[in-house]
Design a protein around this motif. Sequence first.
Motif, PDB file in Angstrom:
ATOM      1  N   LEU A  18       8.948   3.996 -16.665  1.00 32.61           N
ATOM      2  CA  LEU A  18       8.852   4.498 -15.302  1.00 32.61           C
ATOM      3  C   LEU A  18       7.594   3.931 -14.668  1.00 32.61           C
ATOM      4  CD1 LEU A  18      10.187   6.484 -13.286  1.00 32.61           C
ATOM      5  CD2 LEU A  18       8.645   8.225 -14.175  1.00 32.61           C
ATOM      6  N   ARG A  19       7.746   3.257 -13.528  1.00 36.52           N
ATOM      7  CA  ARG A  19       6.629   2.591 -12.860  1.00 36.52           C
ATOM      8  C   ARG A  19       6.236   3.402 -11.631  1.00 36.52           C
ATOM      9  NH1 ARG A  19       5.463  -2.498 -14.082  1.00 36.52           N
ATOM     10  NH2 ARG A  19       5.065  -3.034 -11.908  1.00 36.52           N
ATOM     11  N   LEU A  20       5.040   4.000 -11.695  1.00 41.15           N
ATOM     12  CA  LEU A  20       4.554   4.828 -10.598  1.00 41.15           C
ATOM     13  C   LEU A  20       3.403   4.148  -9.871  1.00 41.15           C
ATOM     14  CD1 LEU A  20       4.465   8.376 -12.244  1.00 41.15           C
ATOM     15  CD2 LEU A  20       6.282   7.327 -10.895  1.00 41.15           C
ATOM     16  N   ALA A  21       3.286   4.475  -8.599  1.00 42.21           N
ATOM     17  CA  ALA A  21       2.159   4.020  -7.783  1.00 42.21           C
ATOM     18  C   ALA A  21       1.440   5.251  -7.269  1.00 42.21           C
ATOM     19  CB  ALA A  21       2.654   3.181  -6.609  1.00 42.21           C
ATOM     20  N   THR A  22       0.155   5.113  -7.024  1.00 38.62           N
ATOM     21  CA  THR A  22      -0.582   6.204  -6.417  1.00 38.62           C
ATOM     22  C   THR A  22      -1.084   5.773  -5.047  1.00 38.62           C
ATOM     23  OG1 THR A  22      -2.326   7.857  -6.701  1.00 38.62           O
ATOM     24  CG2 THR A  22      -2.804   5.660  -7.507  1.00 38.62           C
ATOM     25  N   ILE A  23      -0.943   6.677  -4.103  1.00 43.33           N
ATOM     26  CA  ILE A  23      -1.479   6.479  -2.762  1.00 43.33           C
ATOM     27  C   ILE A  23      -2.605   7.484  -2.629  1.00 43.33           C
ATOM     28  CG2 ILE A  23      -1.012   6.581  -0.292  1.00 43.33           C
ATOM     29  CD1 ILE A  23       1.933   5.915  -1.030  1.00 43.33           C
ATOM     30  N   GLY A  24      -3.815   6.983  -2.671  1.00 45.19           N
ATOM     31  CA  GLY A  24      -4.996   7.826  -2.678  1.00 45.19           C
ATOM     32  C   GLY A  24      -5.758   7.613  -3.968  1.00 45.19           C
ATOM     33  N   ALA A  25      -6.964   7.077  -3.845  1.00 44.03           N
ATOM     34  CA  ALA A  25      -7.769   6.767  -5.028  1.00 44.03           C
ATOM     35  C   ALA A  25      -9.076   7.549  -5.031  1.00 44.03           C
ATOM     36  CB  ALA A  25      -8.047   5.262  -5.089  1.00 44.03           C
ATOM     37  N   GLY A  26      -9.074   8.695  -4.382  1.00 41.75           N
ATOM     38  CA  GLY A  26     -10.258   9.558  -4.386  1.00 41.75           C
ATOM     39  C   GLY A  26     -10.318  10.372  -5.659  1.00 41.75           C
ATOM     40  N   ARG A  27     -10.993  11.483  -5.610  1.00 38.14           N
ATOM     41  CA  ARG A  27     -11.185  12.315  -6.799  1.00 38.14           C
ATOM     42  C   ARG A  27      -9.864  12.791  -7.398  1.00 38.14           C
ATOM     43  NH1 ARG A  27     -11.493  17.699  -7.255  1.00 38.14           N
ATOM     44  NH2 ARG A  27     -11.687  17.938  -5.016  1.00 38.14           N
ATOM     45  N   ILE A  28      -9.024  13.390  -6.585  1.00 32.40           N
ATOM     46  CA  ILE A  28      -7.754  13.914  -7.097  1.00 32.40           C
ATOM     47  C   ILE A  28      -6.813  12.778  -7.483  1.00 32.40           C
ATOM     48  CG2 ILE A  28      -5.678  15.218  -6.458  1.00 32.40           C
ATOM     49  CD1 ILE A  28      -7.569  17.047  -4.823  1.00 32.40           C
ATOM     50  N   ALA A  34      -5.210   8.530 -13.707  1.00 33.15           N
ATOM     51  CA  ALA A  34      -5.676   8.410 -15.094  1.00 33.15           C
ATOM     52  C   ALA A  34      -4.700   9.072 -16.057  1.00 33.15           C
ATOM     53  CB  ALA A  34      -7.074   9.014 -15.241  1.00 33.15           C
ATOM     54  N   ILE A  35      -4.165  10.205 -15.675  1.00 34.93           N
ATOM     55  CA  ILE A  35      -3.173  10.883 -16.521  1.00 34.93           C
ATOM     56  C   ILE A  35      -1.940  10.006 -16.678  1.00 34.93           C
ATOM     57  CG2 ILE A  35      -1.577  12.839 -16.625  1.00 34.93           C
ATOM     58  CD1 ILE A  35      -3.890  14.507 -15.321  1.00 34.93           C
ATOM     59  N   VAL A  36      -1.469   9.448 -15.572  1.00 38.96           N
ATOM     60  CA  VAL A  36      -0.292   8.567 -15.618  1.00 38.96           C
ATOM     61  C   VAL A  36      -0.580   7.357 -16.507  1.00 38.96           C
ATOM     62  CG1 VAL A  36       1.093   6.960 -14.241  1.00 38.96           C
ATOM     63  CG2 VAL A  36       0.690   9.275 -13.413  1.00 38.96           C
ATOM     64  N   ALA A  37      -1.721   6.723 -16.295  1.00 46.35           N
ATOM     65  CA  ALA A  37      -2.044   5.480 -17.003  1.00 46.35           C
ATOM     66  C   ALA A  37      -2.340   5.677 -18.487  1.00 46.35           C
ATOM     67  CB  ALA A  37      -3.239   4.808 -16.327  1.00 46.35           C
ATOM     68  N   ARG A  38      -2.876   6.840 -18.849  1.00 43.55           N
ATOM     69  CA  ARG A  38      -3.380   7.003 -20.214  1.00 43.55           C
ATOM     70  C   ARG A  38      -2.662   8.041 -21.075  1.00 43.55           C
ATOM     71  NH1 ARG A  38      -9.541   7.150 -18.049  1.00 43.55           N
ATOM     72  NH2 ARG A  38      -9.810   4.905 -17.779  1.00 43.55           N
ATOM     73  N   GLN A  39      -1.942   8.967 -20.465  1.00 42.21           N
ATOM     74  CA  GLN A  39      -1.476  10.100 -21.254  1.00 42.21           C
ATOM     75  C   GLN A  39       0.024  10.330 -21.270  1.00 42.21           C
ATOM     76  OE1 GLN A  39      -3.676  13.630 -20.189  1.00 42.21           O
ATOM     77  NE2 GLN A  39      -5.630  12.563 -20.226  1.00 42.21           N
ATOM     78  N   ILE A  40       0.782   9.642 -20.454  1.00 44.91           N
ATOM     79  CA  ILE A  40       2.214   9.928 -20.396  1.00 44.91           C
ATOM     80  C   ILE A  40       3.000   8.757 -20.979  1.00 44.91           C
ATOM     81  CG2 ILE A  40       4.161  10.558 -18.935  1.00 44.91           C
ATOM     82  CD1 ILE A  40       2.159  11.642 -16.895  1.00 44.91           C
ATOM     83  N   GLY A  42       5.830   6.191 -21.773  1.00 40.91           N
ATOM     84  CA  GLY A  42       6.972   5.717 -20.999  1.00 40.91           C
ATOM     85  C   GLY A  42       6.717   5.607 -19.512  1.00 40.91           C
ATOM     86  N   VAL A  43       5.482   5.840 -19.108  1.00 41.66           N
ATOM     87  CA  VAL A  43       5.116   5.757 -17.689  1.00 41.66           C
ATOM     88  C   VAL A  43       3.938   4.804 -17.554  1.00 41.66           C
ATOM     89  CG1 VAL A  43       4.349   7.044 -15.653  1.00 41.66           C
ATOM     90  CG2 VAL A  43       5.899   8.109 -17.275  1.00 41.66           C
ATOM     91  N   THR A  44       3.988   3.963 -16.537  1.00 45.31           N
ATOM     92  CA  THR A  44       2.886   3.053 -16.290  1.00 45.31           C
ATOM     93  C   THR A  44       2.446   3.142 -14.834  1.00 45.31           C
ATOM     94  OG1 THR A  44       2.126   0.783 -16.560  1.00 45.31           O
ATOM     95  CG2 THR A  44       4.336   1.050 -15.729  1.00 45.31           C
ATOM     96  N   LEU A  45       1.166   2.982 -14.615  1.00 43.01           N
ATOM     97  CA  LEU A  45       0.631   2.948 -13.257  1.00 43.01           C
ATOM     98  C   LEU A  45       0.779   1.511 -12.772  1.00 43.01           C
ATOM     99  CD1 LEU A  45      -0.750   4.591 -11.023  1.00 43.01           C
ATOM    100  CD2 LEU A  45      -2.940   3.887 -12.009  1.00 43.01           C
TER     101      LEU A  45
END
Length: 126
Positions: A18-28, A34-40, A42-45
């Motif tokens: 599963l390929r996800l993108a994030t819109i918003g690179a602030g604190r939240i 980071a959770i998507v990239a490192r902890q899940i 089958g999912v990649t940022l």
Amino acid sequence: MVVADNSPGRPRPAPHTLRLATIGAGRIGSNHAAIVARQIPGVTLAAVSDPVPGAAERLATELGAPPATTDVHEVLDREDIDGVLITAPARAHTDPHGARRALSIALAAIRSVETDRPVTIAEVTA
């Protein structure tokens, strides 16, 4: 009835990542990314977008998730993106060029969308 053939030597189809993108690179956004990239598993940022110059690049570099952009359309126009995390601050949710616009575009592109806040801060504008 479907029966799985797990016999030795039988090739298995590669699991879909599963390929996800994030819109918003602030604190939240950084925390979610980071959770998507490192902890899940089958999912990649797959992409990072933020309107603040340098913010997306910093996060993408930190998490090994190129490309980074300030243009949300570059991310939402990509066919290989399966879903979008919209993590803009609440004040941006009513900005017609901010999170609300990103949400509209993502939904129109039939993307899976996760937003960490309400679409608006006022019930009458929801």
